[in-house]
Scaffold this active site. Structure first.
Site, PDB file in Angstrom:
ATOM      1  N   THR A 117     -38.042  54.322  89.148  1.00 49.59           N
ATOM      2  CA  THR A 117     -39.022  53.986  90.217  1.00 49.59           C
ATOM      3  C   THR A 117     -39.269  55.553  90.648  1.00 49.59           C
ATOM      4  OG1 THR A 117     -37.359  53.800  91.975  1.00 49.59           O
ATOM      5  CG2 THR A 117     -38.062  51.923  90.695  1.00 49.59           C
ATOM      6  N   ASN A 169     -33.852  54.712  82.451  1.00 41.91           N
ATOM      7  CA  ASN A 169     -33.114  56.053  82.395  1.00 41.91           C
ATOM      8  C   ASN A 169     -31.492  55.840  82.352  1.00 41.91           C
ATOM      9  OD1 ASN A 169     -32.846  58.991  82.652  1.00 41.91           O
ATOM     10  ND2 ASN A 169     -32.458  58.626  84.627  1.00 41.91           N
ATOM     11  N   GLU A 222     -21.896  56.158  77.321  1.00 40.89           N
ATOM     12  CA  GLU A 222     -23.346  56.030  77.017  1.00 40.89           C
ATOM     13  C   GLU A 222     -23.840  55.551  75.870  1.00 40.89           C
ATOM     14  OE1 GLU A 222     -25.375  59.582  78.832  1.00 40.89           O
ATOM     15  OE2 GLU A 222     -23.663  60.172  79.865  1.00 40.89           O
ATOM     16  N   LEU A 274     -40.347  63.246  87.376  1.00 39.97           N
ATOM     17  CA  LEU A 274     -41.705  62.408  87.101  1.00 39.97           C
ATOM     18  C   LEU A 274     -42.370  62.125  88.287  1.00 39.97           C
ATOM     19  CD1 LEU A 274     -40.616  60.550  83.706  1.00 39.97           C
ATOM     20  CD2 LEU A 274     -41.941  62.563  83.934  1.00 39.97           C
ATOM     21  N   HIS A 279     -28.066  57.638  83.392  1.00 36.08           N
ATOM     22  CA  HIS A 279     -27.656  58.740  84.338  1.00 36.08           C
ATOM     23  C   HIS A 279     -26.239  58.786  84.410  1.00 36.08           C
ATOM     24  CE1 HIS A 279     -27.828  61.573  87.668  1.00 36.08           C
ATOM     25  NE2 HIS A 279     -26.659  60.748  88.154  1.00 36.08           N
ATOM     26  N   GLY A 336     -29.785  65.131  72.623  1.00 33.89           N
ATOM     27  CA  GLY A 336     -30.181  64.199  71.998  1.00 33.89           C
ATOM     28  C   GLY A 336     -29.218  63.142  71.257  1.00 33.89           C
ATOM     29  N   SER A 337     -27.853  63.313  71.920  1.00 31.92           N
ATOM     30  CA  SER A 337     -26.963  62.493  71.376  1.00 31.92           C
ATOM     31  C   SER A 337     -27.135  60.955  71.790  1.00 31.92           C
ATOM     32  CB  SER A 337     -25.649  62.779  71.843  1.00 31.92           C
ATOM     33  OG  SER A 337     -25.191  62.498  73.287  1.00 31.92           O
ATOM     34  N   SER A 390     -24.673  54.896  84.389  1.00 36.06           N
ATOM     35  CA  SER A 390     -25.612  53.881  84.899  1.00 36.06           C
ATOM     36  C   SER A 390     -26.758  53.776  84.105  1.00 36.06           C
ATOM     37  CB  SER A 390     -26.075  54.040  86.344  1.00 36.06           C
ATOM     38  OG  SER A 390     -25.036  54.314  87.326  1.00 36.06           O
TER      39      SER A 390
HETATM   40  C1  GAR Z   1     -26.522  62.535  79.193  1.00 38.21           C
HETATM   41  O1  GAR Z   1     -25.257  62.604  79.787  1.00 38.21           O
HETATM   42  C2  GAR Z   1     -27.366  61.788  79.904  1.00 38.21           C
HETATM   43  O2  GAR Z   1     -26.749  60.692  80.772  1.00 38.21           O
HETATM   44  C3  GAR Z   1     -27.748  62.877  81.089  1.00 38.21           C
HETATM   45  O3  GAR Z   1     -27.938  64.055  80.281  1.00 38.21           O
HETATM   46  C4  GAR Z   1     -27.286  63.848  78.992  1.00 38.21           C
HETATM   47  C5  GAR Z   1     -28.088  63.984  77.846  1.00 38.21           C
HETATM   48  O4  GAR Z   1     -27.314  64.172  76.734  1.00 38.21           O
HETATM   49  N1  GAR Z   1     -29.083  62.636  82.047  1.00 38.21           N
HETATM   50  C6  GAR Z   1     -29.229  62.990  83.040  1.00 38.21           C
HETATM   51  O5  GAR Z   1     -28.564  63.764  83.783  1.00 38.21           O
HETATM   52  C7  GAR Z   1     -30.720  62.290  83.665  1.00 38.21           C
HETATM   53  N2  GAR Z   1     -30.661  62.844  85.173  1.00 38.21           N
HETATM   54  P1  GAR Z   1     -27.884  63.835  75.295  1.00 38.21           P
HETATM   55  O6  GAR Z   1     -29.166  64.751  75.160  1.00 38.21           O
HETATM   56  O7  GAR Z   1     -26.785  64.328  74.344  1.00 38.21           O
HETATM   57  O8  GAR Z   1     -28.321  62.550  75.164  1.00 38.21           O
END
Ligand code: GAR
Length: 221
Positions: free
Chosen positions: A149, A115, A182, A101, A117, A22-23, A144
């Protein structure tokens, strides 16, 4: 008695879905005070997700919809959808949510689900993106944000941020470099939506009523 002022009044309500650390959620929480969105609830498919603690610490409602408790994906999707609907969010924000989903779920929320990614889509959908980019000899990588979708990691891109790949990078080092981007990009994009600037129409992302190019908008708009 001091007057109580609800700072969330008139802000765009969002629900954030997580599976782990959850950062990105933390970045959204930290930016929310100075933004036009408010986080109504955080929902995790994993009871142990650290992001649930982050939410609780910030005084945000939390819910767990544990995917292991359902016989199939459709049942999980229905339960998740009704948990989200209880909060009537304008936008559903996937932040490290690691479950696929189904079409019914995604179509129900079409245009109001996004989302983040960790790759420069359409390159490297799926998992292990950092390792795959290094192994492919890429010089650049990134993040990204896109509308969700039915096509996994395939919805229209809203914005991207690039980082270099250095010769001695490990997947972990590269992941940390991408995560920094991100944490800046996601709150900015959510705020575009909250202020009515961002929409999806005809499977395209629009910012200020202009169709965005395939790689999305510049992040600092
Ligand atoms: C992040 O890097 C996010 O972009 C990725 O998981 C990580 C979650 O980090 N998401 C995916 O790969 C989705 N396909 P976080 O829990 O610290 O936010």
């Amino acid at each position: 008695m001091g007057e109580f002022i609800d700072m969330t009044l008139n802000k765009c309500p969002i629900v954030v879905l997580i599976s782990g650390n959850g950062s990105n959620l933390q970045a959204l929480i930290d930016a929310s005070e100075k933004s036009d969105y408010t986080i109504s609830a955080v929902i995790s498919n994993r009871p142990q997700a650290y992001g649930l603690e982050r939410a609780a610490r910030a005084g945000i409602a939390t819910r767990v919809v544990d995917h292991t408790g359902f016989g199939n994906r459709d049942e999980f999707d229905v339960a998740l959808r009704s948990a989200i609907d209880e909060y009537q969010p304008a936008l559903v924000v996937l932040a490290g949510f690691m479950r696929l989903l189904g079409g019914d779920f995604v179509n129900y929320f079409a245009g109001r689900i996004i989302n983040i990614h960790p790759s420069l889509l359409p390159k490297y959908p799926g998992t292990h993106t950092h390792q795959r980019a290094i192994e492919a000899g890429e010089k650049e990588h990134g993040v990204s944000v896109h509308f969700v979708t039915e096509e996994m990691d395939g919805g229209p891109v809203i914005a991207q941020q690039r980082v270099p790949i250095r010769a001695d990078d490990t997947p972990e080092v590269l992941a940390a470099r991408v995560l920094e981007k991100e944490h800046l990009l996601y709150p900015a994009v959510v705020n575009w939506f909250a202020t009515g600037r961002l929409q999806m129409a005809d499977n395209k992302a629009l910012l200020d009523n202009a169709v965005l190019p395939p790689h999305g908008a510049e992040a600092n708009q």
